[in-house]
Motif scaffolding. Structure first.
Motif, PDB file in Angstrom:
ATOM      1  N   GLU A 183       0.821  -1.210   0.000  1.00 21.19           N
ATOM      2  CA  GLU A 183       0.000   0.000   0.000  1.00 21.19           C
ATOM      3  C   GLU A 183       0.852   1.257   0.000  1.00 21.19           C
ATOM      4  N   ALA A 184       2.092   1.144   0.452  1.00 19.94           N
ATOM      5  CA  ALA A 184       3.017   2.283   0.432  1.00 19.94           C
ATOM      6  C   ALA A 184       3.719   2.428  -0.917  1.00 19.94           C
ATOM      7  N   GLY A 185       3.405   1.535  -1.877  1.00 18.74           N
ATOM      8  CA  GLY A 185       3.991   1.624  -3.207  1.00 18.74           C
ATOM      9  C   GLY A 185       5.348   0.978  -3.342  1.00 18.74           C
ATOM     10  N   ARG A 186       5.711   0.083  -2.414  1.00 21.27           N
ATOM     11  CA  ARG A 186       7.012  -0.590  -2.469  1.00 21.27           C
ATOM     12  C   ARG A 186       6.857  -1.982  -3.069  1.00 21.27           C
ATOM     13  N   LEU A 187       7.859  -2.372  -3.864  1.00 18.35           N
ATOM     14  CA  LEU A 187       7.795  -3.619  -4.623  1.00 18.35           C
ATOM     15  C   LEU A 187       8.742  -4.651  -4.015  1.00 18.35           C
ATOM     16  N   TYR A 188       8.220  -5.862  -3.789  1.00 16.36           N
ATOM     17  CA  TYR A 188       9.008  -6.943  -3.192  1.00 16.36           C
ATOM     18  C   TYR A 188       8.799  -8.236  -3.978  1.00 16.36           C
ATOM     19  N   THR A 189       9.814  -9.108  -3.942  1.00 18.07           N
ATOM     20  CA  THR A 189       9.690 -10.451  -4.500  1.00 18.07           C
ATOM     21  C   THR A 189      10.639 -11.381  -3.765  1.00 18.07           C
ATOM     22  N   VAL A 190      10.354 -12.686  -3.856  1.00 17.97           N
ATOM     23  CA  VAL A 190      11.285 -13.714  -3.382  1.00 17.97           C
ATOM     24  C   VAL A 190      11.763 -14.481  -4.596  1.00 17.97           C
ATOM     25  N   ASP A 191      13.065 -14.621  -4.742  1.00 19.40           N
ATOM     26  CA  ASP A 191      13.640 -15.313  -5.898  1.00 19.40           C
ATOM     27  C   ASP A 191      14.193 -16.667  -5.467  1.00 19.40           C
ATOM     28  N   ASN A 192      13.730 -17.733  -6.125  1.00 22.59           N
ATOM     29  CA  ASN A 192      14.237 -19.069  -5.818  1.00 22.59           C
ATOM     30  C   ASN A 192      15.706 -19.182  -6.219  1.00 22.59           C
ATOM     31  N   GLY A 193      16.560 -19.559  -5.261  1.00 19.89           N
ATOM     32  CA  GLY A 193      17.985 -19.685  -5.530  1.00 19.89           C
ATOM     33  C   GLY A 193      18.330 -20.940  -6.304  1.00 19.89           C
ATOM     34  N   PRO A 194      19.578 -21.051  -6.760  1.00 19.10           N
ATOM     35  CA  PRO A 194      20.003 -22.168  -7.618  1.00 19.10           C
ATOM     36  C   PRO A 194      20.170 -23.470  -6.844  1.00 19.10           C
ATOM     37  N   ASN A 195      20.276 -24.559  -7.618  1.00 21.66           N
ATOM     38  CA  ASN A 195      20.447 -25.897  -7.060  1.00 21.66           C
ATOM     39  C   ASN A 195      21.778 -26.489  -7.505  1.00 21.66           C
ATOM     40  N   ALA A 196      22.451 -27.176  -6.602  1.00 27.68           N
ATOM     41  CA  ALA A 196      23.744 -27.791  -6.904  1.00 27.68           C
ATOM     42  C   ALA A 196      23.602 -28.796  -8.043  1.00 27.68           C
ATOM     43  N   GLY A 197      24.540 -28.729  -8.993  1.00 24.18           N
ATOM     44  CA  GLY A 197      24.577 -29.682 -10.089  1.00 24.18           C
ATOM     45  C   GLY A 197      23.694 -29.344 -11.267  1.00 24.18           C
ATOM     46  N   TRP A 198      23.017 -28.189 -11.212  1.00 23.74           N
ATOM     47  CA  TRP A 198      22.077 -27.846 -12.276  1.00 23.74           C
ATOM     48  C   TRP A 198      22.590 -26.729 -13.184  1.00 23.74           C
ATOM     49  N   GLY A 199      23.831 -26.328 -13.041  1.00 20.17           N
ATOM     50  CA  GLY A 199      24.384 -25.295 -13.900  1.00 20.17           C
ATOM     51  C   GLY A 199      25.033 -24.190 -13.092  1.00 20.17           C
ATOM     52  N   ALA A 200      26.045 -23.557 -13.671  1.00 21.36           N
ATOM     53  CA  ALA A 200      26.890 -22.594 -12.973  1.00 21.36           C
ATOM     54  C   ALA A 200      26.735 -21.192 -13.575  1.00 21.36           C
TER      55      ALA A 200
ATOM     56  N   HIS B  32      13.716  -9.740  -1.868  1.00 21.85           N
ATOM     57  CA  HIS B  32      14.236  -8.508  -2.457  1.00 21.85           C
ATOM     58  C   HIS B  32      13.251  -7.356  -2.300  1.00 21.85           C
ATOM     59  N   TYR B  33      13.785  -6.215  -1.909  1.00 18.14           N
ATOM     60  CA  TYR B  33      13.057  -4.949  -2.012  1.00 18.14           C
ATOM     61  C   TYR B  33      13.527  -4.282  -3.300  1.00 18.14           C
ATOM     62  N   ILE B  34      12.673  -4.247  -4.293  1.00 16.92           N
ATOM     63  CA  ILE B  34      13.033  -3.680  -5.597  1.00 16.92           C
ATOM     64  C   ILE B  34      12.823  -2.175  -5.499  1.00 16.92           C
ATOM     65  N   SER B  35      13.868  -1.484  -5.126  1.00 13.90           N
ATOM     66  CA  SER B  35      13.766  -0.083  -4.727  1.00 13.90           C
ATOM     67  C   SER B  35      13.547   0.870  -5.889  1.00 13.90           C
TER      68      SER B  35
ATOM     69  N   THR C 172      10.815 -20.738  -1.013  1.00 13.56           N
ATOM     70  CA  THR C 172       9.833 -19.769  -0.525  1.00 13.56           C
ATOM     71  C   THR C 172       9.258 -19.038  -1.727  1.00 13.56           C
ATOM     72  N   ASN C 173       7.931 -18.945  -1.801  1.00 16.35           N
ATOM     73  CA  ASN C 173       7.306 -18.537  -3.051  1.00 16.35           C
ATOM     74  C   ASN C 173       6.247 -17.457  -2.869  1.00 16.35           C
ATOM     75  N   GLY C 174       5.078 -17.819  -2.337  1.00 18.41           N
ATOM     76  CA  GLY C 174       4.015 -16.841  -2.196  1.00 18.41           C
ATOM     77  C   GLY C 174       4.391 -15.700  -1.272  1.00 18.41           C
ATOM     78  N   LEU C 175       3.916 -14.500  -1.602  1.00 21.04           N
ATOM     79  CA  LEU C 175       4.265 -13.309  -0.840  1.00 21.04           C
ATOM     80  C   LEU C 175       3.039 -12.393  -0.798  1.00 21.04           C
ATOM     81  N   ALA C 176       2.742 -11.830   0.369  1.00 20.47           N
ATOM     82  CA  ALA C 176       1.588 -10.946   0.513  1.00 20.47           C
ATOM     83  C   ALA C 176       1.878  -9.912   1.585  1.00 20.47           C
ATOM     84  N   GLU C 177       1.142  -8.793   1.523  1.00 20.29           N
ATOM     85  CA  GLU C 177       1.197  -7.784   2.584  1.00 20.29           C
ATOM     86  C   GLU C 177      -0.037  -7.924   3.458  1.00 20.29           C
ATOM     87  N   TYR C 178       0.145  -7.907   4.773  1.00 21.94           N
ATOM     88  CA  TYR C 178      -0.988  -7.928   5.692  1.00 21.94           C
ATOM     89  C   TYR C 178      -1.403  -6.487   5.955  1.00 21.94           C
TER      90      TYR C 178
END
Length: 669
Positions: free
Chosen positions: A149-166, A188-191, A248-254
Motif C-alpha cells: 500500500e506504500a507503493g514498495r515492490l518486493y519479491t522472493v527469488d528461488n535460488g540455484p540448485n547444486a549440479g544444475w548449472g553454474a 528482495h526490495y526492488i527499490s 519460498t514462493n508466495g508473498l503478501a502484505e498484511y
C-alpha cells in the motif's frame, strides 16, 4: 535435462472476464519466454498507475549459463526479470512479440510466430520503447511479486540448485558451464527501476551473444546491460532483506487492522518448511527488523498466500494454497468478530477443497524480545604459544556472544558471514590453506556445556577458505555468554608464513566491520545485524541484534567515481538515510602488504587491501531531506597504504548501530 524441443516462446498473458454466465479468455501478449525445465511467467500485479502490469518472468538457466539439466537453453531477451507491460501500447489484442528471424523457418515473419523459441533462434526481442520492457533484471525464478500500500515492490527469488548449472564465464558468453551450487531464496526490495536481483543474463549483458549462425542477430535492440554478466550470491550483495533456507514462493502484505494494527504493513511469505513467515520491516521498508513463524503448519507444502484487508470479504483472514494436497487452508484471526466465518465451514471452489484450518494467534503484543550481542576484541594472552597465528580473531576469547533476550528465547544458531566485511577478501581459514600457513578452526574458549554448544559448519567456499560459519546450540539461554575464536585471513597472502607480511594475517574486529551476523532463536525468530567498529578503538567491533534497529543507509562520494584513484585528499561523502538519525562514518585507511610473497600476492583485485592501518570516525545527523554531506580527508601514511575504505551506519538512542552501508573505496595517490 533431455532437450525435448519444448516451445520456449509459449508464454501468454491473458485476460479472464465475466460475460454473463461465462468466463471469456482474451490473449493480450503472446510469445513470452518459458524455460524447458520448470520456470515461466508467475506473479502479476498492476503498478500504481493502473496502466502497466508487472510480470515475474522466470529464467531459462540455473545460475545464468546454459547447462545439461536446463536443456542447454540460454537466457532470452525477456527471461529472468520483472517485466513491465504497458497496456496502453498493446493495441488490439493479441499483441505478438516481435521475434528473431529464425534461420530454420522461411520468412522474417512466418506463420508460426511468435511461438517456437527454437533454442533462442526465434526468441522474442527486447524492442526499444515497445510495450514490453525490463523493469528489474536478475531473477532466476520469482514466483510472486507484491506492491504494498506504500507503493514498495518486493519479491522472493528461488535460488540455484547444486549440479544444475553454474554462472557464466568471465567473457559473459552463453557457453555451457557446470555444475553449480545451492543457494537460498532471497527476499528482495526492488527499490527502483533497473534494480538487479543477482541472476545473470548474458544475452542482455552482452550483444556479442548472437543467435542464428547463418544470420547472426542479437535480440537486444537497445544498449546491453553489463551488470547482468555477473552472479551475485544471495545474502552477500547487500540487496536481499533476508535469505530463506527452504523454497519460498508466495508473498503478501498484511493490511488488516486486526491485533490493534500490529501486523499492518508486515509481509507474509509461504515456505516449503510448512510455515507462513511474518517479516516485519522498518518504516522505510528497506530493512527487515524481524522474521518469525506466524503459522508453523500452514500446509503440507505451502505454495502461495494471500491476506484479506479490512474492506475485503472475510477481513483479516489468511489463505494458503497447498501444492501437495491441492487444497486451500484459511486462517482466521483470533480477534475476529466476523460471524459468517464459521470454523466448521467447508467450501468448494473449482473442485478443490477449501478448509478452514485454525486461528491466527494474537499478534497485538510487542515485537518478540529476542536479542543478542556479539563483541570482537583483540584480547591478547601472553601464555598461549600453541597458536602461531596471532591474528586477533584467532586469539582465545576474541569473540563474545551474549543472549540478551527479554522474553525467554534461546539462541539456536548463529551464522557469521564475512562477505560484506569492510575488507571483502577475508576468509575463515580453519585448515591453514586460505591465507597464511597457520590455521585454527572455530574453538570454544569458555565452558561449552553451559550453552549446549553443538556442531559448527563452514559454507560459501571461496578459494581454499570459507565466507561463512554456522554454529548450533542446544540450550543457549538468556543472559548467558560464550567466548570463541577462529582464524580469519586475507586471501591475498595465501601461502605466506604467519602472521603474513607486516602482520596482515592478524585480522581484528575492525577489519571484520560490516560482516553480517544472523541469529536464529527458539521461537522461530531470525534477526540480523552487521558488525561495526567500536567507538574510540582501532581494533574492535560489535553489534546488537534486536527487533528495533536502525535501517541501512547508503553512501556516495560526491563528484568521484568509485572505486578509483584520486590525488586530492579532501572529499565529500553523502550519506542517505532516515531523517533525524545520527550517522557514523568510518574512513579507514587500508594497505596491501605483499612483501616476500611468491608471485606478488594471490588473486588480487583492483584497490584491494589486506589490513587497516588507521581509522577516523565522523558523526553527523541526517537532515530532513534524508541526506547529510560530510567533508573527509583521505589518508596515506604508508607506501603500501592510501586505500581508503568508507562505510557508514545509523545509530539509535542507545548508541547501538544498525546495518552497515555499502563500502566505497578511494586510493589516494
Amino acid at each position: 535435462g533431455e532437450d525435448k524441443n519444448l516451445d520456449t516462446n509459449s508464454g501468454i498473458l491473458s485476460l479472464l472476464s465475466k460475460q454473463g454466465a461465462n468466463w471469456v479468455k482474451t490473449d493480450l501478449v503472446r510469445g513470452l519466454s518459458r524455460s524447458e525445465e520448470n520456470h515461466q511467467g508467475n506473479g502479476l500485479i498492476f503498478d500504481q498507475s493502473g496502466t502497466k502490469l508487472l510480470l515475474a518472468a522466470g529464467g531459462n538457466t540455473n545460475m545464468g549459463a546454459p547447462s545439461h539439466n536446463f536443456a542447454m537453453t540460454t537466457e532470452y531477451a525477456l527471461s529472468a526479470a520483472i517485466l513491465e507491460i504497458d497496456l496502453t501500447k498493446l493495441g488490439p489484442p493479441p499483441y505478438d512479440l516481435p521475434t528473431l528471424d529464425d534461420e530454420d523457418r522461411p520468412g522474417v515473419n512466418d506463420a508460426n510466430d511468435p511461438f517456437g523459441g527454437n533454442n533462442g533462434k526465434n526468441q522474442a526481442m527486447l524492442i526499444e520503447n515497445g510495450p514490453v520492457q525490463i523493469y528489474s533484471p536478475g531473477f532466476r525464478n520469482p514466483y510472486d511479486i507484491v506492491m504494498t500500500e506504500a507503493g514498495r515492490l518486493y519479491t522472493v527469488d528461488n535460488g540455484p540448485n547444486a549440479g544444475w548449472g553454474a554462472p557464466p564465464l568471465g567473457d559473459c558468453s552463453n557457453t555451457v558451464v557446470e555444475p553449480g551450487i545451492t543457494h537460498g531464496d532471497g527476499l528482495h526490495y526492488i527499490s527502483q527501476r533497473g534494480y538487479f536481483g543477482g541472476h545473470p543474463n548474458p544475452t542482455r549483458g552482452s550483444k556479442a551473444n548472437t543467435f542464428n549462425a547463418s544470420n547472426p542477430q542479437t535480440p537486444i535492440q537497445g544498449a546491453a546491460n553489463p551488470t547482468e554478466c555477473q552472479y551475485l550470491m544471495p545474502g552477500t550483495n547487500g540487496n536481499e532483506l533476508n535469505v530463506f533456507s527452504k523454497s519460498t514462493n508466495g508473498l503478501a502484505e498484511y493490511t488488516a487492522s486486526n491485533f490493534s494494527g500490529a501486523m499492518q504493513g508486515d509481509l507474509l511469505a509461504a515456505s516449503f518448511d510448512k510455515a507462513i513467515w511474518r517479516i516485519t520491516l522498518n518504516a522505510s521498508g528497506d530493512t527487515m527488523l524481524s522474521k518469525s513463524k506466524l503459522l508453523e503448519n500452514s500446509a503440507i507444502t505451502p505454495l502461495d498466500v494471500i491476506a484479506q484487508g479490512d474492506l475485503d470479504p472475510f477481513p483479516g483472514t489468511i489463505w494458503v494454497a497447498d501444492f501437495n494436497s491441492n487444497s486451500i487452508n484459511i486462517f482466521e484471526p483470533e480477534d475476529s468478530v466476523q460471524s459468517s466465518a464459521n470454523p466448521s465451514a467447508s467450501f468448494v471452489a473449482d473442485s478443490q477443497t477449501v478448509t478452514h484450518s485454525q486461528s491466527i494467534p494474537d499478534q497485538s503484543g510487542a515485537l518478540p524480545g529476542a536479542e543478542a550481542t556479539l563483541t570482537i576484541v583483540p584480547n591478547y594472552f601472553e601464555n598461549h604459544p600453541l597458536y602461531i597465528d596471532v591474528s586477533s580473531s584467532a586469539e582465545p576469547g576474541a569473540m563474545t556472544l551474549t543472549n540478551k533476550s527479554t522474553s525467554g528465547q534461546w539462541i539456536q544458531t548463529v551464522v557469521i558471514d564475512l562477505s560484506s566485511a569492510i575488507l571483502p577478501d577475508i576468509l575463515f581459514d580453519p585448515d591453514a590453506v586460505a591465507g597464511d600457513s597457520a590455521g585454527k578452526t572455530l574453538t570454544s574458549d569458555s565452558d561449552a556445556s553451559l550453552v549446549g554448544l553443538g556442531e559448527h559448519t563452514y559454507a560459501q567456499p571461496q578459494g581454499e577458505g570459507y565466507r561463512q560459519v554456522k554454529v548450533d546450540f542446544e540450550h543457549f539461554q538468556p543472559d548467558e555468554s560464550w567466548q570463541f575464536s577462529v582464524d580469519i585471513d586475507p586471501s591475498s597472502i595465501k601461502g605466506s608464513p604467519p602472521p603474513g607480511p607486516k602482520d596482515s594475517g592478524s585480522i581484528n574486529g575492525l577489519e571484520m566491520s560490516g560482516a553480517r551476523i544472523t541469529v536464529y532463536f527458539s521461537d522461530g525468530t531470525i534477526k540480523s545485524n552487521d558488525l561495526f567498529a567500536t567507538t574510540q578503538t582501532q581494533t574492535d567491533s560489535e553489534t546488537h541484534i534486536r527487533a528495533q534497529q536502525p535501517s541501512r543507509p547508503s553512501i556516495q562520494v560526491l563528484g568521484v567515481q568509485t572505486p578509483g584513484a584520486v590525488s586530492k585528499s579532501g572529499q565529500t561523502v553523502r550519506i542517505t538515510g532516515l531523517p533525524g538519525y545520527e550517522a557514523r562514518l568510518l574512513v579507514a585507511e587500508g594497505a596491501l602488504h605483499l612483501d616476500g610473497l611468491a608471485g606478488g600476492g594471490f588473486e588480487l583485485d583492483p584497490y584491494e587491501a589486506n589490513t587497516i592501518l588507521s581509522v577516523v570516525e565522523h558523526r553527523a545527523t541526517i537532515g530532513a531531506n534524508g541526506i547529510v554531506d560530510i567533508p573527509i580527508t583521505l589518508r596515506k601514511t604508508h607506501a603500501d597504504g592510501g586505500i581508503n575504505h568508507l562505510s557508514a551506519t545509523l545509530i539509535d538512542a542507545n548508541d547501538d548501530t544498525g546495518l552497515v552501508s555499502n563500502t566505497e573505496i578511494l586510493e589516494l595517490n
